[in-house]
Design an enzyme around this catalytic site. Structure first.
Site: not given
Ligand code: NAD
Ligand code: TYD
Length: 364
Positions: A136-138, A161, A163, A165, A191
């Site tokens: 992640t970019d975070e 989170y 940290a 990653k 995403n």
């Molecule tokens: P999510 O929380 O929707 O899904 C995570 C999945 O991992 C779940 O199906 C969960 O059951 C599984 N999981 C968690 N811990 C596990 C373990 N110990 N063993 C096996 N399975 C396990 O997450 P997401 O949003 O789909 O993100 C997927 C990946 O992409 C993550 O690594 C996240 O850091 C990264 N990512 C997410 C975003 C975003 O915007 N969502 C952006 C950039 C990177």
């Molecule tokens: P989030 O979807 O949790 O992603 P991330 O924190 O990983 O970027 O949050 C996106 C932004 O929205 C973040 O600045 C926090 C804000 N936010 C709210 O204002 N209200 C909410 O209920 C949630 C979940 C997030």
């Protein structure tokens, strides 16, 4: 290559399930093994459509389970040793990491290390295998109002989170440097799209607008995120898998920055329009206490992906957000299911999302 076996970890989550749908359509002769522990964020309903696909298998299991992971790589689960690993499995929500960081360290750092070890101990020293760490970019921390994260930006994570990653990324980097392990890291911006658990901003707001519940905006709503449609992320990962250089980091993003409050306004307008509602859902907006350590702004410079690998997003925000809202409107049962029953425990009753102290400003 035929008979390629791809191990997808976390394939029952948001991005992982979108990726499996995408990948099986793009590579019908490859075999996908989905390894997922099915935490609150994992849901096999996301994969119902391909459940009986001849090239799809599911294993319920935890990435920290060394014996299980060793068995998978030894081919003892009925498939050969995976050629590629696409590692999505992680605890993924910042708010939950603020409440309790232990599962984040266990799944994100230790889990990555267990997978790396199993792959390192099994893969022959050829250039045919790939371990793609979905990051992640975070991990770069937070930006002020100008500038972008590049692949050279120093790692400076602020939340538990991010940290965890970063810990995962650093283990991957160390295995590449130490063992010439065939790894690549991708770092994507926020995403949005189908199957996202309604604890993250966009699906949470859609869910609450639909249910006429308060829309919790943290702080002033002035924090900025850079949004990418999930299918574009899937395409980017596949591009990196096919063409990326081992040991490299690739930033993924679509130059699509929005202040949170503007996204919430847009979602209110679009959902109201689609439902032909007379009264604006903006009345539901509730400013709540800010998130602790809330990163101000994320913005990705994805020019390396564009210039070196020829990837660019295929969806505009306009089409992506419309498709997303339509998906949630057509999948009300999915939305109801993941916020009730066994999932209820993970879901804040008033505001939705994680159960953190959300205190409305006008109640302080
Ligand atoms: P999510 O929380 O929707 O899904 C995570 C999945 O991992 C779940 O199906 C969960 O059951 C599984 N999981 C968690 N811990 C596990 C373990 N110990 N063993 C096996 N399975 C396990 O997450 P997401 O949003 O789909 O993100 C997927 C990946 O992409 C993550 O690594 C996240 O850091 C990264 N990512 C997410 C975003 C975003 O915007 N969502 C952006 C950039 C990177
Ligand atoms: P989030 O979807 O949790 O992603 P991330 O924190 O990983 O970027 O949050 C996106 C932004 O929205 C973040 O600045 C926090 C804000 N936010 C709210 O204002 N209200 C909410 O209920 C949630 C979940 C997030």
């Amino acid at each position: 290559m035929t008979n390629v076996i791809v191990l997808v970890t976390g394939g029952a989550g948001f991005i992982g399930s979108n990726f499996i749908h995408y990948y099986l359509a793009a590579h019908p002769d490859h075999h996908v093994i989905n390894l997922d522990a099915l935490t609150y964020a994992g849901n096999l309903e996301n994969l119902k459509a391909i459940d009986s696909h001849p090239h799809y298998s599911f294993i319920k299991g935890d990435i920290t389970d060394r014996a299980l992971i060793a068995d998978i790589f030894a081919g003892k689960k009925g498939f050969g040793c995976p050629h590629y690993v696409i590692h999505f499995a992680a605890e993924s929500h910042v708010d939950r990491s603020i409440q309790d960081s232990s599962p984040f360290v266990i799944s994100n750092v230790l889990g990555t290390q267990v997978l790396l070890d199993a792959a390192k101990n099994t893969w022959p020293k050829t250039t045919q295998n790939r371990f793609l760490n979905v990051s992640t970019d975070e991990v770069y921390g937070s930006l002020e109002s100008t500038g972008y994260f590049t692949e050279q930006t120093p790692l400076s994570p602020n939340s538990p989170y991010s940290a965890s990653k970063t810990g995962s990324d650093l283990m991957v980097r160390a295995y590449f440097e130490t063992h010439q392990f065939p790894a690549i890291i991708t770092r994507c911006s926020n995403n949005y799209g189908p199957y996202q658990f309604p604890e993250k901003l966009i699906p949470l707001m859609i869910h609450n607008i639909l249910n006429e519940k308060p829309l919790p905006v943290y702080g002033q709503g002035a924090n900025v995120r850079d949004w990418l449609y999930v299918e574009d992320h899937c395409l980017a990962i596949d591009t990196v898998l096919q063409k990326g250089q081992l040991g490299q980091v690739y930033n993924i993003g679509g130059h699509n920055e929005w202040r949170n409050i503007d996204i919430v306004h847009l979602l209110c307008d679009l959902v109201d329009q689609k439902l032909e509602r007379k009264e604006s859902s903006k009345r539901l907006i509730t400013y709540v206490d800010d998130r602790k350590g809330h990163d101000l702004r994320y913005a990705i410079d994805a020019s390396k992906m564009q210039k070196e690998l020829g990837w660019s997003p295929q969806h505009t925000f306009e089409t992506g957000i419309s498709l997303t809202i339509d998906w949630y409107l057509s999948n009300l049962d999915w939305l109801a299911d993941v916020t009730s029953g066994v999932y209820e425990h993970y879901y804040d009753k008033t505001y939705g999302g994680s159960i953190v102290m959300k205190v409305a400003k006008n109640e302080c």
